[in-house]
Design a protein around this motif. Sequence first.
Motif, PDB file in Angstrom:
ATOM      1  N   HIS A 142       0.690  -1.330  -0.117  1.00  0.00           N
ATOM      2  CA  HIS A 142       0.187  -0.472  -0.072  1.00  0.00           C
ATOM      3  C   HIS A 142       0.645   1.325  -0.053  1.00  0.00           C
ATOM      4  O   HIS A 142       0.799   2.305  -1.037  1.00  0.00           O
ATOM      5  N   LEU A 143       1.868   1.262   0.865  1.00  0.00           N
ATOM      6  CA  LEU A 143       2.905   3.044   0.590  1.00  0.00           C
ATOM      7  C   LEU A 143       3.501   2.872  -0.890  1.00  0.00           C
ATOM      8  O   LEU A 143       3.499   3.675  -1.250  1.00  0.00           O
ATOM      9  N   GLY A 144       3.796   1.788  -0.899  1.00  0.00           N
ATOM     10  CA  GLY A 144       4.546   1.554  -2.408  1.00  0.00           C
ATOM     11  C   GLY A 144       3.406   2.494  -3.936  1.00  0.00           C
ATOM     12  O   GLY A 144       3.912   2.988  -4.557  1.00  0.00           O
ATOM     13  N   PHE A 145       2.021   2.060  -3.529  1.00  0.00           N
ATOM     14  CA  PHE A 145       1.231   2.416  -4.429  1.00  0.00           C
ATOM     15  C   PHE A 145       1.393   4.325  -4.003  1.00  0.00           C
ATOM     16  O   PHE A 145       0.839   4.915  -4.784  1.00  0.00           O
ATOM     17  N   ASN A 146       0.836   4.184  -2.592  1.00  0.00           N
ATOM     18  CA  ASN A 146       0.508   5.247  -1.934  1.00  0.00           C
ATOM     19  C   ASN A 146       1.564   6.348  -2.828  1.00  0.00           C
ATOM     20  O   ASN A 146       1.360   7.355  -3.563  1.00  0.00           O
ATOM     21  N   THR A 147       2.620   5.687  -2.059  1.00  0.00           N
ATOM     22  CA  THR A 147       4.438   7.435  -2.487  1.00  0.00           C
ATOM     23  C   THR A 147       4.013   6.944  -4.071  1.00  0.00           C
ATOM     24  O   THR A 147       4.576   8.249  -4.986  1.00  0.00           O
ATOM     25  N   THR A 148       4.206   6.187  -5.352  1.00  0.00           N
ATOM     26  CA  THR A 148       3.988   6.088  -6.310  1.00  0.00           C
ATOM     27  C   THR A 148       3.020   7.329  -7.311  1.00  0.00           C
ATOM     28  O   THR A 148       3.093   8.006  -7.699  1.00  0.00           O
ATOM     29  N   ALA A 149       2.043   6.830  -6.237  1.00  0.00           N
ATOM     30  CA  ALA A 149       0.626   8.014  -6.653  1.00  0.00           C
ATOM     31  C   ALA A 149       0.893   9.028  -6.252  1.00  0.00           C
ATOM     32  O   ALA A 149      -0.155  10.786  -6.761  1.00  0.00           O
ATOM     33  N   GLY A 150       1.527   9.969  -5.514  1.00  0.00           N
ATOM     34  CA  GLY A 150       1.823  10.879  -4.493  1.00  0.00           C
ATOM     35  C   GLY A 150       0.388  11.520  -3.742  1.00  0.00           C
ATOM     36  O   GLY A 150       0.065  12.734  -3.461  1.00  0.00           O
TER      37      GLY A 150
END
Lengths: 334, 338
Positions: free
Chosen positions: A246-254
């Motif tokens: 989830h952190l990966g998705f959030n970081t990628t999306a900003g």
Amino acid sequence: MTKSIRKYAMMLFICMAPIAAFALDSQDLPDIKEGIVTLETKDPEKLVGYTVGDVIEREVTLTIKAPYKLIDTSLPIPGYEKRYRGQLIGIELKSINHEKEESKKQTVHHIKLAYQVFTNNVVAKNAALGPEYLNLINTTDKKELVKYRVPSLTIAISPIAIFGQVKVENNMSPLLGPLLMKDDKEKQSLKISLAAIVLSLLGLLYILGKSAWLPRMGGAFAKAYRAVRKTDNTEAGLKQAISAIHLGFNTTAGMSVFNDNLSAFLHNHPDFYPIRPEIEQFFGLSRQIYFEPSFKPDSKFGIDSNPHQWLAKFTRHCRDCERGLIPEPMKAGA
Amino acid sequence: MSDAQLADWRNLALSLETEVNKVVVGQQTPVRLITTSIFARGHVLLEGDVGVGKTTLLRAFTRGIGGGYQRIEGTIDLMPNDLVYHTYLGEDGKPHVSAGPLLMSGENLSVFFFNEINRARPQVHSLLLRVMAERSLSAFNAEHYFPHMIVFADRNQVEKEETFEIPSAARDRFMMEIPIVVPNDDDIMEALVFDTKFHNVDALVDTVKPDVLQFDELNAFSGILQGSIEASDTLKKYALNLWKATKAPLDYGVKVSGVDMNRLVLSGASPRGMSMMLRAARVNAWLNNRSAVLPDDIHAVFHSTIAHRLVFSPVYEMRRTEIAREMLSGIINAVSAP
């Protein structure tokens, strides 16, 4: 007794005879025939404006064909002050460097001569470097000694100060080039500075590349993949792995990515389109683990057989998408 | 209550939505929110321009819910007693008193529709506060109860002449404030103008199937519904973070363009507001056939349940609609779960 002394004296004279011959004044020897010696000189570009203390370097390259050879002892000796008509001319050989390359056909001599000026005058005057007379010997006929004349180089000696009160601007000679300072230290500093700049740029690239040595490395999913691989195949490990992804998705999306804005995420990051079904599968698993235990996610990708292993493979696919690669389709059974 | 009963009620709720969507076209989101509010037993405030269908929408719902329906128009000279009783001289020449709109239907009052609420004076708002919060009223030396009552109100924020701002305490009583905007679909816009069935509102509302829901069973079912839909620890933590973010958005990195975030928020969401949000989120989960609340359910009701409760610095009040929308979107984007 007297006979034997006389005999020894005669033998000594015979042995010393060639050496004595070399000690003869070179200028008295005959000149060598033309075509035997080839001369190349590298003279200083500046021929005027020398004054007391200046050092003038001159390089002489002699190519001597066999069977003639240079008698090394005839080379000029440092410290010898040249005279002209019995008068010291004030040019002294400061040092000499001699190297030679021998072959059957010829011998090449590289001679570096450094002269120092020890004279001055109130007005400019001519001076000469050399000439230097070198002795050569015919190795097939030891008795044949010849000389070779290295031509002199005329330079101009300038006074240290201009006599009388004059304007310097009006007395600048167009023939006098600028005096060059030694720039060895500056060159060394420049090299060190360039090395420092190159290292700094590399460091900056590393930082701007988000701590990655290669482009697109060290991204959010690369970190998530490492984090997922470190988790255990337990319930707690599963939660940690899902949280890392989830952190990966959030970081990628900003921004926070949820199931209800997944389409917007894919629209903004089309590299992830190839694994859209797997992403939806992941959000289903997250829903089951974190919010709704009774929910059963679609098991078409084998997520229910070994969710932890599936997550590791899914994260690797996300990492591939992040790097602009198209991951191979996830196979059933993970 | 069994899953089958939950499913039966869900079918009724979806039927009600279908009926209303036939009458008010292009308003699926407001219709879903009002349905959510009905099952969460919360009052609804509609906000929008003149003539966009607010009243039609509420009347359609009222017909579908059944029960007593009363309506009053907000005017600048409206007084609290106008809601409670009427006085008039009878044919006998003597003064008579009859029940006002609040008391007329007694306990069967299911919908009290307050049209243009912001035209009423603060005294009227004050009376409404108690009625909305306690569903009771003291009048004629007696206590009157309205256990099934839901207040539907609408207001026009564009027009400022002869209007009174609804105080934050009154706003907080409403579960939702729902913006109604004209649909942006050409076909729908054309139908609204040229289709004659939309020209007669009374006839249009009459096409809604009456009494789709049993108004006097909604309270009981709502309690059961709230107990049936779970909320995990992760979701509770998520909701808590959202709440904190409404109080201190800057702590979560939320910014609104052209706004000094240090001065913007005087008061974030109230505990009552957050509990209403969770009630609405549970209903949304149920309507979507889920057994637990997801962040998606909170997102579906977050703007409509929270935006009108935020209290901004007076300097930003004129822009509160756009600021609240941007700030709450920023909060949803900033707070993650898990």
